[in-house]
Design a protein around this motif. Sequence first.
Motif, PDB file in Angstrom:
ATOM      1  N   MET A  59      15.478  30.930  21.454  1.00  0.00           N
ATOM      2  CA  MET A  59      14.072  31.251  21.197  1.00  0.00           C
ATOM      3  C   MET A  59      13.952  32.705  20.758  1.00  0.00           C
ATOM      4  O   MET A  59      13.183  33.027  19.861  1.00  0.00           O
ATOM      5  N   MET A  60      14.744  33.572  21.377  1.00  0.00           N
ATOM      6  CA  MET A  60      14.708  34.977  20.994  1.00  0.00           C
ATOM      7  C   MET A  60      15.199  35.148  19.564  1.00  0.00           C
ATOM      8  O   MET A  60      14.626  35.916  18.792  1.00  0.00           O
ATOM      9  N   ASN A  61      16.254  34.414  19.214  1.00  0.00           N
ATOM     10  CA  ASN A  61      16.757  34.479  17.839  1.00  0.00           C
ATOM     11  C   ASN A  61      15.714  33.989  16.851  1.00  0.00           C
ATOM     12  O   ASN A  61      15.532  34.581  15.791  1.00  0.00           O
ATOM     13  N   ALA A  62      15.032  32.907  17.199  1.00  0.00           N
ATOM     14  CA  ALA A  62      13.983  32.381  16.326  1.00  0.00           C
ATOM     15  C   ALA A  62      12.847  33.383  16.202  1.00  0.00           C
ATOM     16  O   ALA A  62      12.317  33.611  15.110  1.00  0.00           O
ATOM     17  N   ASP A  63      12.478  33.996  17.323  1.00  0.00           N
ATOM     18  CA  ASP A  63      11.425  35.013  17.284  1.00  0.00           C
ATOM     19  C   ASP A  63      11.860  36.204  16.442  1.00  0.00           C
ATOM     20  O   ASP A  63      11.081  36.742  15.654  1.00  0.00           O
ATOM     21  N   MET A  64      13.107  36.609  16.601  1.00  0.00           N
ATOM     22  CA  MET A  64      13.611  37.739  15.828  1.00  0.00           C
ATOM     23  C   MET A  64      13.655  37.398  14.344  1.00  0.00           C
ATOM     24  O   MET A  64      13.332  38.235  13.496  1.00  0.00           O
ATOM     25  N   ASP A  65      14.037  36.171  14.032  1.00  0.00           N
ATOM     26  CA  ASP A  65      14.046  35.740  12.630  1.00  0.00           C
ATOM     27  C   ASP A  65      12.631  35.763  12.060  1.00  0.00           C
ATOM     28  O   ASP A  65      12.415  36.185  10.928  1.00  0.00           O
ATOM     29  N   ALA A  66      11.662  35.322  12.840  1.00  0.00           N
ATOM     30  CA  ALA A  66      10.272  35.330  12.393  1.00  0.00           C
ATOM     31  C   ALA A  66       9.784  36.755  12.182  1.00  0.00           C
ATOM     32  O   ALA A  66       9.124  37.066  11.193  1.00  0.00           O
ATOM     33  N   VAL A  67      10.141  37.637  13.089  1.00  0.00           N
ATOM     34  CA  VAL A  67       9.751  39.045  12.957  1.00  0.00           C
ATOM     35  C   VAL A  67      10.417  39.658  11.733  1.00  0.00           C
ATOM     36  O   VAL A  67       9.800  40.387  10.970  1.00  0.00           O
ATOM     37  N   GLU A  68      11.702  39.341  11.533  1.00  0.00           N
ATOM     38  CA  GLU A  68      12.420  39.844  10.359  1.00  0.00           C
ATOM     39  C   GLU A  68      11.773  39.349   9.076  1.00  0.00           C
ATOM     40  O   GLU A  68      11.608  40.106   8.129  1.00  0.00           O
ATOM     41  N   ALA A  69      11.422  38.079   9.044  1.00  0.00           N
ATOM     42  CA  ALA A  69      10.774  37.514   7.857  1.00  0.00           C
ATOM     43  C   ALA A  69       9.428  38.190   7.618  1.00  0.00           C
ATOM     44  O   ALA A  69       9.077  38.519   6.480  1.00  0.00           O
ATOM     45  N   GLU A  70       8.683  38.423   8.678  1.00  0.00           N
ATOM     46  CA  GLU A  70       7.385  39.097   8.556  1.00  0.00           C
ATOM     47  C   GLU A  70       7.574  40.528   8.054  1.00  0.00           C
ATOM     48  O   GLU A  70       6.839  40.996   7.194  1.00  0.00           O
ATOM     49  N   ASN A  71       8.588  41.206   8.598  1.00  0.00           N
ATOM     50  CA  ASN A  71       8.885  42.566   8.145  1.00  0.00           C
ATOM     51  C   ASN A  71       9.283  42.583   6.669  1.00  0.00           C
ATOM     52  O   ASN A  71       8.909  43.487   5.929  1.00  0.00           O
ATOM     53  N   GLN A  72      10.046  41.590   6.261  1.00  0.00           N
ATOM     54  CA  GLN A  72      10.472  41.496   4.860  1.00  0.00           C
ATOM     55  C   GLN A  72       9.260  41.298   3.949  1.00  0.00           C
ATOM     56  O   GLN A  72       9.153  41.936   2.908  1.00  0.00           O
TER      57      GLN A  72
END
Length: 98
Positions: A17-30
Amino acid sequence: YRSRKRSSKVERAPAAMMNADMDAVEAENQVELEEKTRLINQVLELQHTLEDLSARVDAVKEENLKLKSENQVLGQYIENLMSASSVFQTTDTKSKRK
């Protein structure tokens, strides 16, 4: 042994879940980074356009001043020609009649 297996599965779930959240945050940052880059490029393009327009305005102002000066010279020249020519000189009709 069973309790250890459960705990490792439980530990994996939050990690996933943390990885998924981090991926979502990374995508949002991108997405935000791309939007900022687009806006910066747009601002730079507008700055260049403004600089070009300002230069054109300055050139037109200079040309306008030059033309005004030339018109004054021509106007004075025409005035001098007219005053030197007898055709354009004013006549006083009252003085001629007397």
